[in-house]
Design an enzyme around this catalytic site. Structure first.
Site, PDB file in Angstrom:
ATOM      1  N   CYS A 172       0.795  -1.233   0.000  1.00  0.00           N
ATOM      2  CA  CYS A 172       0.000   0.000   0.000  1.00  0.00           C
ATOM      3  C   CYS A 172       0.822   1.275   0.000  1.00  0.00           C
ATOM      4  CB  CYS A 172      -0.945   0.012   1.194  1.00  0.00           C
ATOM      5  SG  CYS A 172      -2.122  -1.334   1.154  1.00  0.00           S
ATOM      6  N   HIS A 208      -8.766   3.490  -2.980  1.00  0.00           N
ATOM      7  CA  HIS A 208      -7.396   3.058  -2.650  1.00  0.00           C
ATOM      8  C   HIS A 208      -6.849   2.141  -3.733  1.00  0.00           C
ATOM      9  CE1 HIS A 208      -3.918   1.644  -0.639  1.00  0.00           C
ATOM     10  NE2 HIS A 208      -4.456   0.654   0.053  1.00  0.00           N
ATOM     11  N   CYS A 258      -1.051   2.233   6.382  1.00  0.00           N
ATOM     12  CA  CYS A 258      -0.660   0.906   6.857  1.00  0.00           C
ATOM     13  C   CYS A 258      -0.281   0.056   5.641  1.00  0.00           C
ATOM     14  CB  CYS A 258      -1.768   0.248   7.663  1.00  0.00           C
ATOM     15  SG  CYS A 258      -3.386   0.246   6.863  1.00  0.00           S
ATOM     16  N   GLY A 315       0.287  -4.041   4.145  1.00  0.00           N
ATOM     17  CA  GLY A 315       0.062  -5.466   4.317  1.00  0.00           C
ATOM     18  C   GLY A 315       1.302  -6.211   4.777  1.00  0.00           C
TER      19      GLY A 315
END
Length: 426
Positions: A140, A379, A410, A412
């Site tokens: 991300c 996103h 954040c 993954g």
């Protein structure tokens, strides 16, 4: 991979001590050591004075963010999305692409992190073969990592100017196949936790740190209201590159459309409507389609360089990268990453007072994603980090005075990233 919009810093910092205790029961020394090991020092701490060696952002553009599988960009390949923003950034500032020392593209879902796709986009944009390009996948934060990678190259004097990009088509590629992994991962808890679906990690955060369904829905409503207001006032217009593309409708008819508005913004969102949505991941959970970030398609690009070179070319300075941090957290609660990364980045930027104010006074909610975040805007995984920087610096410029801003997300498998930027003023 960032299943929820980044935890708002107010709430995050309020719970920071609790989270730190969860991460390091033995005391803060272990946490501090881990942060020191994980921080990515991509920019010098701010000294209050400009330096010719500062890493600066000259300009940035993005596409509108489309709804994956259903939106107007669902049939548009990522190389076309990427080419649109790469071309627009350089055209806007009148810079020839042969002045670039490197191009770095964040991508998550394309094979090989999109290495082939990025080079194709490069040539579609009319860039010469002499300019290199590569891709990076830090999930991300990939779009932000592309910028940080180029910042490192600028600081080491490997390059003077670079184009940092991010792109994702979540319509054409889906999260799924984890690749080739050993069967031994089942024997190691944290390795096994890397496979936990992001929705379940969201539920873990909500349960362990007391984030109620009501709080999540209220935050989602705020995100939608801010984005709807920003969109209605035209605040995104300067940063969005309209993309003319083909779209196949439900009857199989191919149409030509121009996409210039973010598709995920829902002005009619209400708390009552959000409360009616069923949990998306567990029967008794609190994470829903309404309070999670959307799966999306989009691209963004930023021209970055060394201040001395940028000024010698007569280019503008939109922002200055002052500091960044990348940290690791438990994979099963990866959503807490910003709560650790933000204070680490602020401290590196010499903004310790800011950390204290966040913790003791709280940040007014109007300063958290003031134009909405991923819940409303969407996103697109590899794009988001670059898109955040484009939106942040344009908003700071709109306000018309010297100011600092932070982007964070954040990541993954259990990480968080943050970067501090300064808008130098008009």
């Amino acid at each position: 991979m960032g299943g929820l919009e980044s935890i708002p810093p107010t709430a995050a910092m309020h719970r920071l001590k609790l989270i730190s205790g969860h991460l390091c029961p033995g005391g803060s020394a272990e946490l501090n050591r881990d942060l020191q090991r994980a921080e990515c020092g991509s920019a010098a701490a701010a000294s209050g004075r400009d330096s010719p060696d500062d890493v600066v952002v000259v300009h940035g553009r993005r596409t509108a963010i489309g709804r994956a599988k259903r939106g107007a960009l669902k049939d548009t390949t990522p190389d076309e999305l990427l080419s649109a923003v790469m071309t627009a950034v350089l055209t806007d500032v009148g810079l020839s692409p042969d002045r670039l020392g490197d191009v770095c593209v964040g991508n998550v879902l394309q094979p090989g992190a999109g290495a082939l796709m990025a080079r194709v986009a490069h040539f579609l944009s009319g860039f010469p073969e002499s300019v290199p390009v590569y891709t990076v996948n830090r999930q991300c934060s990939s779009g932000l990592q592309a910028l940080l990678n180029l910042a490192g190259s600028i600081q080491s004097r490997t390059v003077d100017l670079g184009l940092a990009c991010g792109v994702e088509s979540m319509s054409l590629q889906s999260i799924g196949n984890p690749g080739d992994l050993t069967s031994r991962l089942s024997d190691v808890e944290k390795a096994r936790d890397c496979l936990i679906p992001m929705g379940i990690t969201s539920e873990n955060v909500a349960e362990r740190f007391g984030v109620s369904r009501e709080k999540q829905d209220a935050f989602a409503l705020s995100s939608q209201q801010k984005a709807a207001r920003a969109q209605s006032l035209g605040r995104f217009d300067q940063e969005i590159v309209p993309v003319t593309t083909r779209f196949v409708d439900a009857d199989g008819k191919q149409l030509q459309v121009t996409v210039g508005r973010d598709e995920g913004v829902r002005p009619g969102t209400t708390l009552e409507g959000l409360a009616k949505l069923r949990p998306a991941f567990t029967p008794d959970g609190s994470t829903t389609a309404g309070n999670s970030s959307q799966v999306s398609d989009g691209a963004a690009a930023l021209l970055v360089g060394r201040r001395s070179v940028v000024e010698a070319l007569g280019l503008p300075v939109l922002g200055v990268l002052r500091a960044s941090a990348v940290v690791g957290v438990p994979p099963d609660v990866m959503g807490i990453g910003p709560a650790i990364a933000i204070p680490a980045a602020l401290e590196k930027a010499g903004r310790r007072g800011a950390v204290y104010c966040v913790e003791k006074l709280g940040i007014p909610m109007e300063k958290v994603n003031p134009n909405g975040g991923a819940i409303a805007l969407g996103h697109p995984l590899g794009c988001t980090g670059a898109r955040q920087v484009v939106t942040l610096l344009n908003e700071l410029r709109r306000r018309g005075r010297r100011a600092f801003g932070v982007v964070s997300m954040c990541i993954g498998t259990g990480m968080g990233a943050a970067a501090v930027f300064e808008y130098p003023g008009p």
